[in-house]
Design an enzyme around this catalytic site. Sequence first.
Site, mmCIF file in Angstrom:
data_model
loop_
_atom_site.group_PDB
_atom_site.id
_atom_site.type_symbol
_atom_site.label_atom_id
_atom_site.label_comp_id
_atom_site.label_asym_id
_atom_site.label_seq_id
_atom_site.Cartn_x
_atom_site.Cartn_y
_atom_site.Cartn_z
ATOM 1 N N HIS A 1 -2.044 -10.414 0.447
ATOM 2 C CA HIS A 1 -1.577 -9.163 -0.142
ATOM 3 C C HIS A 1 -0.200 -8.795 0.404
ATOM 4 C CE1 HIS A 1 -1.721 -4.583 -0.254
ATOM 5 N NE2 HIS A 1 -1.619 -4.948 -1.509
ATOM 6 N N GLU B 1 2.292 -10.831 -1.444
ATOM 7 C CA GLU B 1 2.487 -10.327 -2.809
ATOM 8 C C GLU B 1 3.566 -9.242 -2.832
ATOM 9 O OE1 GLU B 1 1.175 -6.805 -5.152
ATOM 10 O OE2 GLU B 1 -0.684 -7.834 -4.626
ATOM 11 N N HIS B 2 3.527 -8.330 -1.859
ATOM 12 C CA HIS B 2 4.547 -7.278 -1.770
ATOM 13 C C HIS B 2 5.929 -7.872 -1.530
ATOM 14 C CE1 HIS B 2 2.413 -3.238 -1.270
ATOM 15 N NE2 HIS B 2 1.441 -4.094 -1.523
ATOM 16 N N GLU C 1 -0.461 2.205 1.925
ATOM 17 C CA GLU C 1 -1.379 1.854 0.841
ATOM 18 C C GLU C 1 -2.822 1.809 1.340
ATOM 19 O OE1 GLU C 1 -2.012 -1.707 -2.506
ATOM 20 O OE2 GLU C 1 -0.472 -1.905 -0.955
#
Length: 451
Positions: free
Chosen positions: A68, A71-72, A148
């Site tokens: 993840h 991905e950012h 997040e």
Amino acid sequence: MTGAVPLPLDLAELSIDSSGDSLVRRSVLPSGVRILTEHVPGARSATVGYWVAVGSRDELPQTFGSTHFLEHLLFKGTAARSALDIAVSFDAVGGEHNAMTAKEYTCYYAKVQDRDLPMAVEVLSDMVTSSLIDAEEFETERDVILEELAMADDDPSDVTSERFFEAVLGDHPLGRPIGGSPETIRAATRDSVWNHYRANYRARDLVITVAGAVDHDELVTSVQRALTAAGWHLETEEAPVPRRDATLGVIQRGSPLVVVQRPIEQANILMGVSGIPASDDRRSTMAVLNSILGGGMSSRLFQEIREKRGLAYSVYSFSPSYSDAGVFGLYAGCSPAKAGQVAELLLGEFRRLGTGGVTDDEMRRAVGQLSGASALALEDSDTRMSRLGRSEITLGEYADLDESLRRLALVTPDDVRELAVELAARPLSIAAVGSVEASVFDGIVDQPQSD
């Protein structure tokens, strides 16, 4: 087409006449890159996805959350484009672009007008192949991801979902949170994420799917040009990365009951069991079962718990599936004072599917609901693009709408009842978040099944 079409990894070219006069084509390049397109007559836009079959389940203990995190970072710039350049590329043409990290894959995608598809291919190719993973940007994005995670932790439904998967799947890698934890994100290093990137973002890992207004041959040429410009050696022959082993995984329940105390107005309750994997031939049966139990306003859970008793606003069931495992769950949000009663009703309706079976009228409604929803979903090129990706990465076969409807029509009431009996016999887990005590679930978890 009649029946599902296999997608062998060693087949270079494949063409499928799909339902609705769409044309599906697939090319496997010598380098292992797989490209699938679905040309939809009359479409004026296209959705393109760049997939890598690496998700949160594939991480090492010391790198939880790195998929993840990566991905950012792929949106933060390459040698050719800054983060702003990437954003402007799509904003300037009214396009949409984003990414998703899942438990078994990561996908970077964009939706644009047909004339802007070459641009989308060029930008996404650059992002996927040539991200800098800049050290300063890495630290900035670490803070963003921590925010997040904090936002998700403030959402009781998110917390309930995470605790539920851990409770049902135990130590299985699919039970882990996709985003990692604040501790693992704080501990992540730029080098560990960089190594994760270089090890998993290679030609043999890449699957590109496009649906809508797309010419397959032109797209393949665009992809080859963009990947070659990025320095990938597409002339080097290499087989695509093998698909995951679909052998049913060993699932040992993590916990029968997890209660997270939160001073909120509702109790969020999830209960359920391990489900079936994506490769299971009974997935159409599972879809019908889920529809009857909690898939809509006419479902048993909605009618019994909301309409008849007024105990919940939101109540439903769900059945996500993965390559070697699955989950079947029931959700309700209710007053903390009613949590025990609602949990009993959820479990009671679940078990009644097996003990009492389903009616012909319920079968007709469920098949009608699923058939209509499937057809309507395919009005969106995003759904078609995702279907291609899941077919290639997880299922190893392509089934069009006609084949999906044919499979649904073959499901019988006995099929549903038998699957319900099997599921109800599996160890049950409950996850609850809110102002509730564990004692309200006494006698519900692990209570013996009865008629």
